[in-house]
Write a protein that holds these residues in place. Sequence first.
Motif, PDB file in Angstrom:
ATOM      1  N   VAL A 134     -34.424 -52.831 -39.725  1.00 11.63           N
ATOM      2  CA  VAL A 134     -34.466 -53.020 -41.465  1.00 11.63           C
ATOM      3  C   VAL A 134     -34.204 -51.489 -41.755  1.00 11.63           C
ATOM      4  CG1 VAL A 134     -36.684 -53.283 -42.255  1.00 11.63           C
ATOM      5  CG2 VAL A 134     -34.677 -53.849 -43.589  1.00 11.63           C
ATOM      6  N   GLN A 135     -35.338 -50.803 -41.207  1.00 15.32           N
ATOM      7  CA  GLN A 135     -35.485 -49.269 -41.497  1.00 15.32           C
ATOM      8  C   GLN A 135     -34.030 -48.183 -41.136  1.00 15.32           C
ATOM      9  OE1 GLN A 135     -37.371 -50.792 -39.478  1.00 15.32           O
ATOM     10  NE2 GLN A 135     -38.346 -49.719 -37.776  1.00 15.32           N
ATOM     11  N   ASP A 136     -33.459 -48.817 -40.065  1.00 19.55           N
ATOM     12  CA  ASP A 136     -32.097 -48.169 -39.583  1.00 19.55           C
ATOM     13  C   ASP A 136     -31.047 -48.865 -40.425  1.00 19.55           C
ATOM     14  OD1 ASP A 136     -33.795 -46.737 -37.802  1.00 19.55           O
ATOM     15  OD2 ASP A 136     -33.689 -48.486 -36.367  1.00 19.55           O
ATOM     16  N   ALA A 137     -31.356 -49.711 -41.190  1.00 19.85           N
ATOM     17  CA  ALA A 137     -30.062 -50.338 -42.068  1.00 19.85           C
ATOM     18  C   ALA A 137     -30.242 -49.921 -43.640  1.00 19.85           C
ATOM     19  CB  ALA A 137     -30.149 -51.777 -42.010  1.00 19.85           C
ATOM     20  N   GLY A 138     -31.019 -48.903 -43.861  1.00 17.67           N
ATOM     21  CA  GLY A 138     -31.222 -48.471 -45.425  1.00 17.67           C
ATOM     22  C   GLY A 138     -32.288 -49.246 -45.790  1.00 17.67           C
ATOM     23  N   GLY A 139     -32.861 -50.257 -45.210  1.00 18.59           N
ATOM     24  CA  GLY A 139     -33.555 -51.495 -45.957  1.00 18.59           C
ATOM     25  C   GLY A 139     -32.934 -52.438 -46.375  1.00 18.59           C
ATOM     26  N   SER A 140     -31.864 -52.758 -45.786  1.00 21.65           N
ATOM     27  CA  SER A 140     -30.941 -53.961 -46.063  1.00 21.65           C
ATOM     28  C   SER A 140     -31.108 -54.959 -45.083  1.00 21.65           C
ATOM     29  CB  SER A 140     -29.320 -53.644 -46.138  1.00 21.65           C
ATOM     30  OG  SER A 140     -28.703 -54.598 -46.481  1.00 21.65           O
ATOM     31  N   LEU A 141     -31.672 -56.209 -45.543  1.00 19.29           N
ATOM     32  CA  LEU A 141     -31.556 -57.326 -44.667  1.00 19.29           C
ATOM     33  C   LEU A 141     -30.082 -57.933 -44.762  1.00 19.29           C
ATOM     34  CD1 LEU A 141     -34.705 -59.342 -45.990  1.00 19.29           C
ATOM     35  CD2 LEU A 141     -34.334 -57.597 -44.069  1.00 19.29           C
ATOM     36  N   MET A 142     -28.958 -57.454 -45.720  1.00 18.28           N
ATOM     37  CA  MET A 142     -27.735 -58.285 -45.453  1.00 18.28           C
ATOM     38  C   MET A 142     -27.242 -57.565 -44.073  1.00 18.28           C
ATOM     39  SD  MET A 142     -27.348 -59.870 -48.239  1.00 18.28           S
ATOM     40  CE  MET A 142     -25.845 -60.025 -48.832  1.00 18.28           C
ATOM     41  N   VAL A 143     -27.380 -56.472 -43.662  1.00 17.12           N
ATOM     42  CA  VAL A 143     -26.780 -55.580 -42.488  1.00 17.12           C
ATOM     43  C   VAL A 143     -27.227 -56.515 -41.387  1.00 17.12           C
ATOM     44  CG1 VAL A 143     -26.551 -53.823 -41.184  1.00 17.12           C
ATOM     45  CG2 VAL A 143     -26.335 -53.618 -43.448  1.00 17.12           C
ATOM     46  N   MET A 144     -28.460 -56.810 -41.286  1.00 18.70           N
ATOM     47  CA  MET A 144     -29.081 -57.569 -40.139  1.00 18.70           C
ATOM     48  C   MET A 144     -28.310 -59.022 -40.055  1.00 18.70           C
ATOM     49  SD  MET A 144     -32.880 -56.420 -40.721  1.00 18.70           S
ATOM     50  CE  MET A 144     -33.633 -56.884 -39.175  1.00 18.70           C
ATOM     51  N   ALA A 145     -28.304 -59.523 -41.257  1.00 23.60           N
ATOM     52  CA  ALA A 145     -27.816 -60.909 -41.305  1.00 23.60           C
ATOM     53  C   ALA A 145     -26.511 -61.118 -40.629  1.00 23.60           C
ATOM     54  CB  ALA A 145     -28.102 -61.570 -42.643  1.00 23.60           C
ATOM     55  N   ASP A 146     -25.710 -60.024 -41.212  1.00 23.08           N
ATOM     56  CA  ASP A 146     -24.399 -60.052 -40.702  1.00 23.08           C
ATOM     57  C   ASP A 146     -24.259 -59.860 -39.101  1.00 23.08           C
ATOM     58  OD1 ASP A 146     -21.176 -59.644 -41.143  1.00 23.08           O
ATOM     59  OD2 ASP A 146     -21.877 -57.582 -40.396  1.00 23.08           O
ATOM     60  N   GLN A 147     -25.082 -58.894 -38.612  1.00 27.27           N
ATOM     61  CA  GLN A 147     -24.998 -58.694 -37.345  1.00 27.27           C
ATOM     62  C   GLN A 147     -25.170 -60.178 -36.432  1.00 27.27           C
ATOM     63  OE1 GLN A 147     -27.284 -55.283 -36.894  1.00 27.27           O
ATOM     64  NE2 GLN A 147     -25.531 -54.189 -36.373  1.00 27.27           N
ATOM     65  N   TYR A 223     -40.749 -51.605 -47.477  1.00 27.53           N
ATOM     66  CA  TYR A 223     -39.707 -51.049 -46.480  1.00 27.53           C
ATOM     67  C   TYR A 223     -38.562 -51.957 -46.384  1.00 27.53           C
ATOM     68  CZ  TYR A 223     -41.901 -54.855 -43.427  1.00 27.53           C
ATOM     69  OH  TYR A 223     -42.171 -55.981 -43.040  1.00 27.53           O
ATOM     70  N   VAL A 224     -38.359 -53.038 -47.092  1.00 27.58           N
ATOM     71  CA  VAL A 224     -37.221 -53.833 -47.298  1.00 27.58           C
ATOM     72  C   VAL A 224     -36.717 -53.662 -48.817  1.00 27.58           C
ATOM     73  CG1 VAL A 224     -36.211 -55.992 -47.448  1.00 27.58           C
ATOM     74  CG2 VAL A 224     -38.024 -55.612 -45.687  1.00 27.58           C
ATOM     75  N   LYS A 225     -35.467 -53.508 -48.827  1.00 30.85           N
ATOM     76  CA  LYS A 225     -34.888 -53.220 -50.612  1.00 30.85           C
ATOM     77  C   LYS A 225     -34.396 -54.368 -50.937  1.00 30.85           C
ATOM     78  CE  LYS A 225     -33.399 -48.302 -50.027  1.00 30.85           C
ATOM     79  NZ  LYS A 225     -32.370 -47.389 -50.058  1.00 30.85           N
ATOM     80  N   PHE A 226     -35.362 -55.262 -51.339  1.00 30.89           N
ATOM     81  CA  PHE A 226     -35.276 -56.623 -52.123  1.00 30.89           C
ATOM     82  C   PHE A 226     -34.664 -56.254 -53.355  1.00 30.89           C
ATOM     83  CE2 PHE A 226     -38.811 -57.777 -49.362  1.00 30.89           C
ATOM     84  CZ  PHE A 226     -38.213 -58.894 -48.347  1.00 30.89           C
ATOM     85  N   ASP A 227     -33.265 -57.142 -53.652  1.00 32.13           N
ATOM     86  CA  ASP A 227     -32.879 -57.072 -54.818  1.00 32.13           C
ATOM     87  C   ASP A 227     -32.576 -58.468 -55.210  1.00 32.13           C
ATOM     88  OD1 ASP A 227     -30.447 -57.391 -53.711  1.00 32.13           O
ATOM     89  OD2 ASP A 227     -29.912 -55.234 -53.873  1.00 32.13           O
ATOM     90  N   ASP A 228     -32.268 -58.865 -56.546  1.00 34.67           N
ATOM     91  CA  ASP A 228     -31.675 -60.127 -56.826  1.00 34.67           C
ATOM     92  C   ASP A 228     -30.737 -60.856 -55.850  1.00 34.67           C
ATOM     93  OD1 ASP A 228     -33.728 -60.050 -58.876  1.00 34.67           O
ATOM     94  OD2 ASP A 228     -32.275 -59.939 -60.525  1.00 34.67           O
ATOM     95  N   SER A 229     -29.767 -60.115 -55.462  1.00 35.72           N
ATOM     96  CA  SER A 229     -28.691 -60.675 -55.045  1.00 35.72           C
ATOM     97  C   SER A 229     -29.188 -60.919 -53.455  1.00 35.72           C
ATOM     98  CB  SER A 229     -27.344 -59.786 -54.643  1.00 35.72           C
ATOM     99  OG  SER A 229     -27.789 -58.160 -54.371  1.00 35.72           O
ATOM    100  N   THR A 230     -30.059 -60.017 -52.880  1.00 35.19           N
ATOM    101  CA  THR A 230     -30.502 -60.367 -51.485  1.00 35.19           C
ATOM    102  C   THR A 230     -31.454 -61.604 -51.411  1.00 35.19           C
ATOM    103  OG1 THR A 230     -30.406 -57.937 -50.957  1.00 35.19           O
ATOM    104  CG2 THR A 230     -31.783 -59.250 -49.790  1.00 35.19           C
TER     105      THR A 230
END
Length: 314
Positions: A134-147, A223-230
């Motif tokens: 996640v730290q290499d994805a700019g804090g985005s879990l969406m990128v990880m889930a897509d992979q 370290y995770v960029k949580f937001d409402d959409s995520t």
Amino acid sequence: MGPLALGAPALAQQRIGPPPHRRGPKVFLDYDQVELDAAYDQTAYAPNRQQIAQRAAANNELVRARLGPPLRLSYGPTEIERLDLYQTAAGREPIQVFIHGGAWRGGSAKGSAFAAEVFVTAGGHYMAPDFLRVQDAGGSLMVMADQVRRAIAWSYRNAASFGGDPERIYISGHSSGAHLAGVAVTTDWRRDFSLPADVIKGAVLVSGMYDLRGPRLSSRSAYVKFDDSTEEALSPQRHLDRLATPLIVAYGSFETPEFQRQSRDFAAAVKDAGKPVELIRGEGYNHFEFIETLGNPYSPLALAALGQMKLAGR
């Protein structure tokens, strides 16, 4: 199959839990901030974590020594989008895709070899994808889930190239990997990938998180960029209408209280939705001890996974 360096769980292991503190206001359920942070921090409940990590490294090496190095294959265009494939005997055989954990910021395909021998010996292919931390994805879990989704889609579309059966793809995951596996089984595969809705025929989710509200309010938000959409998109418990996969949900009795609650609540929600689910409680195991039993073919966890694949007893 040779023995792994599996140890028995600590007989008198004590939960450490949150540090002594003056209790503050509630921030989630009945937790104050200190308690919630500890409930999403395995170090607070697994005092033998380092010992288990050393044993896991030894088990990974033992398995690779017996099976040989895995095939290293690309499922996507970037360098990290590679997977380790341990093949069973030639034939149109089922596939087990293991999604590693590591608090979304650690773990690897190389560190997931420990369970490969169980599935390969039983007659299945074993696959472990790498994906961004996640730290290499700019804090985005969406990128990880897509992979993770794309790795599963790749296994379906390329199964014939390595002797796999695209109609018998099963997945498993641990901790944050169980969360990502939960996202995978609640994906709209027809809409997003033009694949069958039931592309995943079964899943074993071990010690995971299935609603992100608690983690978002915990120290993991540092370290995770949580937001409402995520939170909404990646909370599997909120998308059970898409679930077309029989589930086994498992957790250890020495897990943190939130990892126990998340597993129980998710299994109950799946059952209430009328979908097939089995809940397994590993007595006397903490978060790290329980998943290593997947490398023991006689453990309840491995037997459950093999049973899903209809490989038990082969």
